[in-house]
Design a protein around this motif. Sequence first.
Motif, PDB file in Angstrom:
ATOM      1  N   ILE A 172      40.393  38.255  34.318  1.00 54.31           N
ATOM      2  CA  ILE A 172      40.855  38.740  35.621  1.00 54.31           C
ATOM      3  C   ILE A 172      42.326  39.135  35.524  1.00 54.31           C
ATOM      4  CG2 ILE A 172      41.257  38.130  38.041  1.00 54.31           C
ATOM      5  CD1 ILE A 172      38.934  36.189  37.873  1.00 54.31           C
ATOM      6  N   HIS A 173      42.649  40.300  36.076  1.00 50.38           N
ATOM      7  CA  HIS A 173      44.023  40.807  36.082  1.00 50.38           C
ATOM      8  C   HIS A 173      44.673  40.588  37.447  1.00 50.38           C
ATOM      9  CE1 HIS A 173      43.815  43.052  32.224  1.00 50.38           C
ATOM     10  NE2 HIS A 173      42.513  43.072  32.514  1.00 50.38           N
ATOM     11  N   THR A 174      45.943  40.232  37.433  1.00 50.02           N
ATOM     12  CA  THR A 174      46.720  40.154  38.665  1.00 50.02           C
ATOM     13  C   THR A 174      47.495  41.451  38.850  1.00 50.02           C
ATOM     14  OG1 THR A 174      48.837  39.312  37.799  1.00 50.02           O
ATOM     15  CG2 THR A 174      47.055  37.701  38.114  1.00 50.02           C
ATOM     16  N   ALA A 175      48.309  41.481  39.900  1.00 47.44           N
ATOM     17  CA  ALA A 175      49.133  42.663  40.183  1.00 47.44           C
ATOM     18  C   ALA A 175      50.236  42.866  39.145  1.00 47.44           C
ATOM     19  CB  ALA A 175      49.752  42.548  41.574  1.00 47.44           C
ATOM     20  N   LEU A 176      50.343  41.949  38.187  1.00 44.64           N
ATOM     21  CA  LEU A 176      51.274  42.150  37.075  1.00 44.64           C
ATOM     22  C   LEU A 176      50.789  43.255  36.152  1.00 44.64           C
ATOM     23  CD1 LEU A 176      53.759  41.328  35.422  1.00 44.64           C
ATOM     24  CD2 LEU A 176      52.422  39.434  34.482  1.00 44.64           C
ATOM     25  N   SER A 177      49.478  43.408  36.053  1.00 48.76           N
ATOM     26  CA  SER A 177      48.921  44.515  35.277  1.00 48.76           C
ATOM     27  C   SER A 177      49.051  45.794  36.106  1.00 48.76           C
ATOM     28  CB  SER A 177      47.445  44.249  34.953  1.00 48.76           C
ATOM     29  OG  SER A 177      47.303  43.142  34.097  1.00 48.76           O
ATOM     30  N   PRO A 178      49.686  46.827  35.570  1.00 53.05           N
ATOM     31  CA  PRO A 178      49.972  48.019  36.382  1.00 53.05           C
ATOM     32  C   PRO A 178      48.730  48.748  36.869  1.00 53.05           C
ATOM     33  CG  PRO A 178      50.414  48.429  34.060  1.00 53.05           C
ATOM     34  CD  PRO A 178      50.179  46.955  34.200  1.00 53.05           C
TER      35      PRO A 178
END
Length: 235
Positions: free
Chosen positions: A9-15
């Motif tokens: 799962i990606h957070t908003a840190l991943s562009p």
Amino acid sequence: MKIYYDFHIHTALSPCSDDDMTPNNIVNMAKIKELDVIAITDHNSCKNVEACMKVGTQVGILVIPGVEVQTKEEVHLVCLFRDLNTAYIFQEYADKKLPNISNKPNIFGNQIIYNEFDEAIGVEERLLLNSLDATIDEVFEKVKELDGIVIPAHIDKDTYSIISNLGFMPDYLDINTVEYSSFDKLQRLIKNKIVKNNLMFLKNSDAHNLGHISERENFLEVEELSIDAIIDRLK
């Protein structure tokens, strides 16, 4: 015991992720979907892991610290760690290997660092979508040194996978667990003897938005609901 998971799962840190992929939104969505454990795996960074782990403790969702590395060969590897300390050690390693190329948010997207209250406390200035100056072998070696596990990501996809970019999975890397996206594509890889059928196969979401986080359908049998037990099982 049977546990329901989503280890990618990606957070908003991943562009490439939505800005509302905040710690509270992610963990609470996992709770709504009745998952037992998730892993936070942003591109080349662990900097939102701590906030997600704190929320997970409050909500009752086990959060595994992780990262999705892009290697020099442009292969994506999901790396999971036993605790926050070892994740941060890997973060130092990744920071040294990440090219000094600035992000352009208007083109690639924001790279937001949050605290456990979903307050933006910073941004990552360097573009996280670049490859680290590290080979697949070097990433495996570093994660092994930290007693974590490397899981080749979405091996059935046409881009950024170990199969698409190398054409095979090196036996000497001692790969025991891989991630797939499509069961049909995975079956073709096995039928064509590109992938061995004695591996452990994980179906994760690779979620970049809240709706894509896995439903309660993929499970793992472990001795107990703990990070150590899960990593030991995957190894």
